[in-house]
Design a protein around this motif. Sequence first.
Motif, PDB file in Angstrom:
ATOM      1  N   UNK A  65       1.031  -1.160  -0.113  1.00  0.00           N
ATOM      2  CA  UNK A  65       0.126   0.056   0.415  1.00  0.00           C
ATOM      3  C   UNK A  65       1.169   1.163  -0.008  1.00  0.00           C
ATOM      4  N   UNK A  66       1.883   1.387   0.469  1.00  0.00           N
ATOM      5  CA  UNK A  66       3.031   2.384   0.739  1.00  0.00           C
ATOM      6  C   UNK A  66       3.810   2.064  -0.670  1.00  0.00           C
ATOM      7  N   UNK A  67       4.345   1.564  -0.611  1.00  0.00           N
ATOM      8  CA  UNK A  67       4.947   1.650  -2.097  1.00  0.00           C
ATOM      9  C   UNK A  67       4.174   2.499  -3.188  1.00  0.00           C
ATOM     10  N   UNK A  68       3.315   1.658  -3.406  1.00  0.00           N
ATOM     11  CA  UNK A  68       2.287   2.438  -4.095  1.00  0.00           C
ATOM     12  C   UNK A  68       1.688   3.606  -3.918  1.00  0.00           C
ATOM     13  N   UNK A  69       1.301   4.106  -2.650  1.00  0.00           N
ATOM     14  CA  UNK A  69       1.438   5.811  -2.970  1.00  0.00           C
ATOM     15  C   UNK A  69       2.637   6.346  -2.977  1.00  0.00           C
ATOM     16  N   UNK A  70       4.251   5.780  -2.734  1.00  0.00           N
ATOM     17  CA  UNK A  70       4.459   6.521  -3.010  1.00  0.00           C
ATOM     18  C   UNK A  70       5.517   6.920  -3.850  1.00  0.00           C
ATOM     19  N   UNK A  71       4.869   5.790  -5.163  1.00  0.00           N
ATOM     20  CA  UNK A  71       5.435   6.129  -7.252  1.00  0.00           C
ATOM     21  C   UNK A  71       4.512   6.588  -7.037  1.00  0.00           C
ATOM     22  N   UNK A  72       3.029   6.678  -6.839  1.00  0.00           N
ATOM     23  CA  UNK A  72       2.211   7.849  -7.821  1.00  0.00           C
ATOM     24  C   UNK A  72       2.358   9.099  -7.431  1.00  0.00           C
ATOM     25  N   UNK A  73       2.771   9.482  -5.647  1.00  0.00           N
ATOM     26  CA  UNK A  73       3.489  10.267  -6.294  1.00  0.00           C
ATOM     27  C   UNK A  73       5.083  11.324  -6.716  1.00  0.00           C
ATOM     28  N   UNK A  74       5.339  10.447  -6.806  1.00  0.00           N
ATOM     29  CA  UNK A  74       6.902  10.635  -7.483  1.00  0.00           C
ATOM     30  C   UNK A  74       6.121  10.684  -8.971  1.00  0.00           C
TER      31      UNK A  74
END
Length: 277
Positions: A121-130
């Motif tokens: 969940x957190x990785x998807x959030x980070x990559x989406x923000x990037x």
Amino acid sequence: MTIYNADNFTGITGDHELLLGAMLEEKENNQLEIIDQRELLGHQFKIYGTFEEPLFLAKDVATWIQHNKASEMIAKVDEDEKLIAIVSHSGQNREMWFLTEDGLYEVLMQSRKPIAKEFKKEVKKILKTIRKTGGYVANADMMVNTYFGELEDHQKTAVKHLFVNVNKLQDKSQALEKKVTEYQPKVEKYHQFLDADGCMDMGTLAKNLNCGMGKIKLFRFLREQKVLMKGNAPYQRYVNSGYFKVITKTTPVGNKSVTLVTAKGADFIADLIRKSA
């Protein structure tokens, strides 16, 4: 993996040594770099490669999800979801296993550890923000955490916003330089026909294109192509694209709107004529 050092490797000729040195230099050039680094769920989280195609060190992933045997974890991933690359580890350049984004999600889905679901969940959030910010936030976070870690939170936020704004300004500057480079040949091509504002009237363009159309026929053609409206004013989208400029001229009978063509617009019109032939 065996690491060779050209300085202490004996029994080779000068040509062999040059070849070996070139091979070692090429390996160093292919070394993966960390593009984002932060703490995530109590672990050091690093992204390698590029923001479009991120890679994750398999050894790190195994640590995140408390997998005791990284080799077994890697073996369960499809070949196109993992790769071996060179990375600096413990002060040396080593070949190590990496997971692609799909490979990471696959490993996290296979794991029964509760933290695996949280990591996904957190990785998807980070990559989406990037990807949404073009990497601005990620780069700023890494810069602040690396060099300004001792600042208070509100100070870190201020520094991060500064880096984000600087990055955006640099990108805008590069985009403008690219446009200048792109438009320069067009401007030079029509230079003798352009006025001080870089525009020409439709009659001048018709003569310059040498397409068998006079000004009136060219106006009619552009109306038929839905480029100009009734009255020969361009549709706004073509003005926004930089093809036309509308000015107001004062005449004995009052003000009159005049449609001018830019160098970019001249190329656009010439292309329309070629396609319609």
